[in-house]
Design an enzyme around this catalytic site. Structure first.
Site: not given
Ligand code: XMP
Length: 513
Positions: A55, A82-83, A169, A171, A227, A369
């Site tokens: 964040g 992180c945060y 991070h 991810e 979608d 997606k």
């Protein structure tokens, strides 16, 4: 049915959904919740683990989002990123300060301990850093498991308390062992077995929808895009004929598209639902007559779409739920921990304000997606629909430069059909991310047979792109362009010239208007 769940608590970082996606890639279901979710509500969901995201704030600023220290004592394994790592350290008595040197981007990380989180990471690795604060001192009882040249605490953990953290991070794709780290967390301290696949998402979502909707009525604006199609099929499997799909044919669809959508979803199709096709072509052409300004055209098409949909909704009577095919990229983060606010959808802009309903159902809002496509295949939706290239809500209205007329729609439909046919025949339909023909507003002199012509110029567009935010003009084989040009000029009346658009994005956009 998936039982294992990891909750990502969203502190406003930019990669939050990516964390959820990476955990799902590890075979464990994961969802993002706002950081304001109470400990009691978290416990009710019985998660196997919690991940605190990054964040933009500083923990020592008391106006920043914090979390009750009790979270770290509730016994659920936690990974702070992180945060989230700084929050864990700070809440438990460690020290967080502004770093003497900020770290952004790929950074070399040295591993100091391979006990749990870093167990599959080599001595040195590359990880993605993005921070101005750093952890100067870890709380008592915690062990530093990695550092960088400027960051003394790049990762830390306390196995007894089942608390883990990384300043970097995992991810982000650039973090080389990111997946191993997330996997070590979910399969180690969280004790997950990995019971999540797209089929369990589909199954669980159908059950969830069924429980929620009961015997209520559901309305869906179906565009035929991937979608809204996947959302509609999920609903149809859950509540059958309690679902009505309204498909507005605004006369600005690609050639045969209206009939194709009807063939899949209409009475002769494979799904149990009520399908209403509204042939509103003439209404749209009338409204667009004489209008040339792109934004005005978009506005007219959007507004008319709402009018038509609203009229159909009124005929159906009171509905309880409105289904939207909102997917994660449509979800914007507007404020900390509030990534649940939706962007007004291009295609159905403002719809909810005009239709009387109790609640919106968005079964795909957690998915990217490619995950939606996987769900579509799992649901047995035809491949050509699942892998359809993007098509804008205002349709051919923004691929005809200047005034839209029925005649011009026919020209661009026919030219586009030929172009798509040839790209597919050349085996390039999966390689090129988006391609279409557009009608320029230009007429020029030509000669056909012994006759002088004064006809339209068609522009061919083809782009390669990862995210549609930037794009490059595709380097199509010249023979293909030649063949398409010849066919368009021979087969489509009122076209005597074909251009290939070599512009990237930026400076161009993908669409022409
Ligand atoms: P641009 O033209 O902005 O397009 O480079 C980027 C991507 O978005 C699609 N697009 C739209 N999609 N409604 C949509 O649903 C719209 O109004 C719209 N305008 C552009 C475009 O096709 C491309 O994939």
């Amino acid at each position: 049915m998936n039982k294992e769940l990891i909750i990502v608590l969203d502190f406003g970082g930019q990669y939050n959904q990516l964390i959820a996606r990476r955990v799902r890639e590890c075979g464990v279901y994961c969802e993002v919740q706002p950081y304001t979710m109470s400990i009691d509500d978290i416990k009710k969901k019985n998660p196997k683990g919690i991940i605190l995201t990054g964040g933009p704030n500083s923990v020592y600023d008391m106006a920043s989002p914090h979390y009750d220290k009790a979270l770290f004592q509730c016994g659920i394994p936690i990974l702070g990123i992180c945060y989230g790592a700084q929050l864990m350290a700070w809440s438990l008595g460690g020290q967080v300060k502004t770093a003497p040197v900020s770290e952004y981007g790929k950074t070399e990380v040295t591993v100091a301990s391979r006990k749990t989180l870093m167990k599959d990471v080599p001595d040195t690795t590359i990880a993605w850093m993005s921070h101005t604060d750093y952890i100067e001192k870890v709380p008592e009882g915690f062990e530093i498991t990695a550092h960088t040249p400027v960051c003394p605490v790049a990762a830390f953990e306390c196995d007894e308390l089942k608390l883990y953290a990384t300043q970097f991070h995992p991810e982000v794709e650039h973090s080389r062992q990111g997946k191993e780290i997330l996997s070590a967390f979910v399969y180690g301290p969280c004790g997950c077995k990995g019971d999540w696949q797209m089929d369990s998402f589909v199954e669980a979502t159908i059950k969830e929808i069924r429980d929620k909707v009961g015997d209520g009525k559901v309305l869906c604006a179906l565009s035929g895009g991937v979608d809204s199609s996947v959302a509609a099929v999920l609903l149809s499997k859950a509540v059958g004929k309690q679902l009505t799909c309204v498909f507005v044919d605004h006369g600005l669809l690609r050639k045969n598209e209206g009939d194709e959508v009807e063939a899949v979803f209409g009475p002769d199709g494979a799904y149990d639902l009520n399908f209403i096709r509204v042939n509103a072509q003439q209404r749209f052409y009338d409204k667009l007559a004489g209008v040339t300004e792109p934004e005005e055209k978009r506005k007219i098409i959007g507004e008319e779409f709402i009018r038509v949909f609203e009229e159909e909704a009124q005929k159906i009577g009171a509905v309880d739920y409105l289904v939207q095919g909102t997917i994660y990229p449509d979800v914007i983060e507007s404020g900390l921990g509030d990534s649940s606010v939706i962007k007004s959808h291009h295609n159905v802009g403002g719809l909810p304000d005009y239709v009387d309903f109790k609640e919106i159902i968005e079964p795909l809002r957690m998915l990217f997606k490619d995950e939606v496509r996987k769900a579509g295949l799992e649901l047995g939706i035809p491949e050509y629909l699942v892998f359809r290239q993007p098509f804008p809500g205002p349709g051919l209205g923004i691929r005809i430069i200047g005034e839209v007329t029925e005649e011009k729609v026919k020209i661009v439909q026919d030219a586009d059909f030929i172009y798509r046919e040839e790209i597919a025949a050349a085996g390039l339909d999966k390689e090129v991310n988006q391609y279409f023909a557009a009608l320029t507003n230009m007429r020029s002199v030509g000669v056909m047979g012994d006759f002088r012509t004064y006809d339209y110029a068609v522009a061919l567009r083809a782009v390669t792109t990862n995210d549609f935010m930037t794009a490059e003009a595709a380097k199509l084989p010249w023979e293909l362009i030649e063949k398409v040009t010849t066919r368009i000029i021979n087969e489509v009346e009122h076209v005597n010239r074909v251009f290939y658009d070599c512009t990237g994005k930026p400076p161009g956009t993908i669409e022409f208007e």
